[in-house]
Design a protein around this motif. Sequence first.
Motif: not given
Length: 599
Positions: A292-297, A409-413, A419-421
């Motif tokens: 999910d590239l909306r997430n910068p992590l 699993a950790v990155i999206p969670e 609230e980075l997404i």
Amino acid sequence: MTKYRTHTCAELRKDAVGEVVRLSGWIHSVRDHGGVIFIDLRDHYGLTQVVINPEKEFYRSVDRWRVESVVCFEGKVVARSPETVNPRLTTGEIEVAAERMETLGESEIIPFQVAKDEAAPEAMRLRYRFLDLRRDKLHRNIVLRSEVIAAIRQHLWGQGFQEFQTPILTASSPEGARDYLVPSRLHPGKFYALPQAPQQFKQLLMVAGFDKYFQIAPCFRDEDARADRSPGEFYQLDLEMSFVTQEEVFAVVEGLFVDIFNKFSDKKVDQAPFIRLPYAEALSRFGTDKPDLRNPLEMIDVTNIFRGCGFQAFASVVEKGGVVRAIKAPDVADKSRKFYDDMIKFAQDSGARGMAYIIWTEEGEKSPIIKFLSPDILARLKEVAEVKDNDALFFLADREPAVMKIGGAVIPELGRRLELIDSTGYKFCWIVDFPMFETDEETGTIGFSHNPFSMPQGGMDDLLNREPLTIKAFQYDIVCNGIELSSGAIRNHRPDIMYKAFEIAGYDRATVDEKFGGMIHAFKLGAPPHGGIAPGVDRIVMLLANEPNIREVIAFPFNQQAQDLMMNAPCEVTPRQLRELHLQVVLPAKEEKNNMEQA
């Protein structure tokens, strides 16, 4: 006037005041204001308020009306007074003063509310799906689905594609998910299979000389349900093109998605060309081939920094061939200890033995492991991860497959909790350079990793001269906001390359001829280079409708156990039907005992 209506329930405006109209629909709600009855009448198009005065003859029957009964009203359109105008309705400036009423279909007491967004158990919603579909949100989702499919057709017709239908009853394939089988009455002991996809047929259309094919194709796979996957059946936009390269397929799909997503959403949409991510890089950075590239992590490889260091928990992992990955969390220095403990617990629930962390502050570093790390290691970590004050690094150390799975699993969670997404847009990417082959973890044998009909990137030369696990294929996935929309490939159209690829995967020439004889024979009679893709229609609509569950965009979905509770499917059949198909039902012992006890 027509028998049932002159207008729909969303059509009347102030310029219709004084007209005598006839409306038909469902009673959405009933309100009694001092003897005058106000009814919101609903049809497929919207709502209109109908007013019934006490002097009307049919007024006395109002008491026995129930919501969701179907009625027809005839009356005069009148303007609402300024203080009673309802700006939320397109018909909010008028109402209809009823002169006549006819009941077209009475309703019994409904099991859950339609007018209100009342929570109801999913099993009940599916059992009464026709009622559930009257609810505004779900109704709009199904209309959206129809409009999206129509727009897809219009776009592809404009690009020179032609729509063809392929068979539903076909042969079983040894690759892919579990088939749904259909017994043959005319050929005892033999079975058709419902198509998991029109894969072979669409390739044969290219061999037949058609240039650009598409189909809104029903597909059938006996697999378990997920939030983004419906069990049993689903629909995909099946595409295939002749004389194309991978990039030419990408250009067509990017143009389609940019058009469709801009047309049906006001969110930001990536412009073409979309990001290309090699499969290995996606796993290394995000732990998944559906990032999910909306997430910068993302994960950062810090293995070498911990090689031979004094922190044995990490150094021993590296010494045994494992890896250490860091995930940078920005501006988290003010988070409570509970935040870090909860993230460690989440990682452990995802398969990690533990998860370490370091926090950088203006006063210095904070961490339960800080005493084991030298200033040089801390400095190198800060430099490699571009850490600023108030940032933190989370660490995962294990064998690389385990780290990628846990990190995935950790990155999206972590992104959700911080609230980075970015929920305001659609971020697309292509996952490319998939491995052609992989090793089966249970048997240790080599098999196809993605699609057996894909062209190896180095052709026959790679199959003959490279280690199988190093061969890449012209295979690709398109991903949006962490959801895989489709897989595709440039196809292997040469029989010699196909025989060799299947040989590496453990299939001899006779098996290939038996299972894929139609395609192989066709390729021997002149096949063009061709490629395609098949985006999931259900998932596209799910994204556009902003729904977390795919069942919310399918009119009549199965439940998670692949059952249709409304139509009672699957169901038992009669002995006569079984005899005609030359079948005998042999239940598992436990099931047979339960059936006998119930009888």
